[in-house]
Design a protein around this motif. Structure first.
Motif, short mmCIF file in Angstrom:
data_model
loop_
_atom_site.label_atom_id
_atom_site.label_comp_id
_atom_site.label_asym_id
_atom_site.label_seq_id
_atom_site.Cartn_x
_atom_site.Cartn_y
_atom_site.Cartn_z
N PHE A 160 0.82 -1.21 0.00
CA PHE A 160 0.00 0.00 0.00
C PHE A 160 0.85 1.26 0.00
CE2 PHE A 160 -3.08 -2.95 2.25
CZ PHE A 160 -3.78 -3.22 1.10
N LEU A 161 2.03 1.19 0.63
CA LEU A 161 2.92 2.34 0.62
C LEU A 161 3.38 2.65 -0.79
CD1 LEU A 161 4.55 4.40 2.30
CD2 LEU A 161 6.35 2.68 2.47
N VAL A 162 3.75 1.62 -1.55
CA VAL A 162 4.21 1.81 -2.93
C VAL A 162 3.07 2.33 -3.79
CG1 VAL A 162 5.02 0.62 -4.99
CG2 VAL A 162 6.05 0.11 -2.78
N PHE A 163 1.89 1.73 -3.68
CA PHE A 163 0.77 2.13 -4.53
C PHE A 163 0.26 3.51 -4.20
CE2 PHE A 163 0.12 -1.99 -6.53
CZ PHE A 163 -0.48 -1.62 -7.72
N PHE A 210 2.60 6.02 -5.57
CA PHE A 210 2.38 6.13 -7.01
C PHE A 210 1.13 6.95 -7.30
CE2 PHE A 210 0.33 4.55 -10.89
CZ PHE A 210 1.33 4.78 -11.82
N TYR A 211 0.09 6.77 -6.49
CA TYR A 211 -1.14 7.54 -6.70
C TYR A 211 -0.89 9.03 -6.46
CZ TYR A 211 -5.93 9.20 -6.08
OH TYR A 211 -7.09 9.89 -6.19
N THR A 221 -3.51 3.58 -11.65
CA THR A 221 -3.62 4.61 -10.63
C THR A 221 -4.63 4.24 -9.55
OG1 THR A 221 -2.97 6.36 -12.17
CG2 THR A 221 -4.19 7.03 -10.20
N TYR A 222 -5.80 3.72 -9.96
CA TYR A 222 -6.87 3.46 -9.00
C TYR A 222 -6.89 2.02 -8.50
CZ TYR A 222 -8.68 8.06 -10.07
OH TYR A 222 -8.82 9.41 -10.21
#
Length: 308
Positions: free
Chosen positions: A235-238, A241-242, A268-269
């Motif tokens: 979740f940190l990476v995503f 990125f978001y 993105t989502y």
């Protein structure tokens, strides 16, 4: 006629967005209904309920904007930008608040400031939710003002002039909204980042202590900590990125072809959708409500077959 890659990514995006809207709608409805009935929700569930409602609005506005762009009504989608800004900023703040809440509640730090936060945070959650809402409204008013200024600049272009006036409006639009997004999103993103990293460090230290004790590497508690660390890292990476994707989209520094635009939207989502899935499956109250709903649908289907 769009190319096959464009149609593929468009289909994936719209299906993903509809699934995210259904998912967050269920979460917001279940927790919101219990909250409205006067039942005392835990502080974490309060944040999750507000976050689910905010993400429902975010996915709804994203779906509407992209649908209007697809059918060549981009001039209409322009008026939904303020609603998207509000949902996006509120989602950032609520996600940061949820990360800080889990960090304070789960992480095992013995610093007096950290212990004081652990005692005060649960009581302060309603006020923090109202504060997040107020900040999001103020930031949305600022972005709406910028949209109005840009619209007036384009509408008041003097006749018989070259494109310098439009270029000036475009440069103002890019610089204003890039600065606006940086100021509006950087603070909640940094709070999310610090909270998540601190929680990962605490879990890693606790896992190291368990491995040094009698418990082996295959112990269920150690495996649970390992899974939690992997989920937090994912979740940190995503979410990073978001955050960067929003800044890149506002600045318009990376022109994308049509099929790459839809691929960008899907990626993105995806992280936001998977994080909502994790929240749904990790909450006993939400899992119970989902199980009852599925059983009710199954029973309804069986009664329909019996009548047939």
């Amino acid at each position: 006629m769009p190319s096959p890659p464009t149609l593929f990514f468009m289909s994936v995006f719209f299906l993903e967005t509809l699934a995210a809207m259904l998912q967050n709608g269920i979460m917001a409805a279940v927790l919101g209904w219990e909250w409205a009935r006067g039942r005392a929700l835990p502080a974490g569930d309060m944040i999750v309920a507000c976050l689910a409602a905010s993400r429902f609005g975010l996915h709804c506005m994203t779906f509407t904007n992209n649908l209007l762009i697809t059918v060549n009504f981009s001039h209409v989608a322009y008026y939904f930008n303020s609603l998207w800004d509000f949902s996006n900023i509120l989602t950032f703040w609520l996600n940061a608040l949820l990360s800080a809440f889990y960090c304070v509640k789960i992480a095992s730090f013995s610093h007096p400031t950290f212990l004081s936060l652990r005692w005060r945070l649960s009581r302060s959650v309603p006020r923090l939710l109202l504060g997040s809402l107020a900040i999001s409204i103020l930031a949305t008013i600022s972005s709406t003002t910028g949209h109005i200024i840009v619209s007036h600049m384009k509408a008041s272009q003097p006749p018989y002039t070259n494109g310098s006036w439009v270029d000036r409006a475009r440069i103002f639009h890019r610089n204003f909204f890039l600065l606006h997004e940086i100021l509006a999103l950087s603070m909640p993103f940094l709070l999310f980042l610090v909270s998540t990293v601190l929680l990962m460090l605490s879990l890693r230290r606790h896992m190291h202590q368990m491995r040094c004790s009698r418990q082996g590497p295959r112990d269920s508690s150690t495996q649970a900590h390992t899974m939690a660390l992997k989920s937090l890292g994912f979740f940190l990476v995503f979410y990073t990125f978001y955050f960067l994707s929003v800044l890149v989209a506002v600045s318009n520094i990376v022109p994308l072809q049509l099929h790459w635009y839809w691929a960008w939207q899907v990626v993105t989502y995806t992280g936001v959708f998977l994080h909502s899935t994790f929240l749904l499956l990790s909450s006993p109250r939400l899992r119970r409500a989902l199980k009852n709903r599925l059983q009710g649908c199954g029973a309804t289907g069986c009664r329909g077959l019996d009548r047939g």
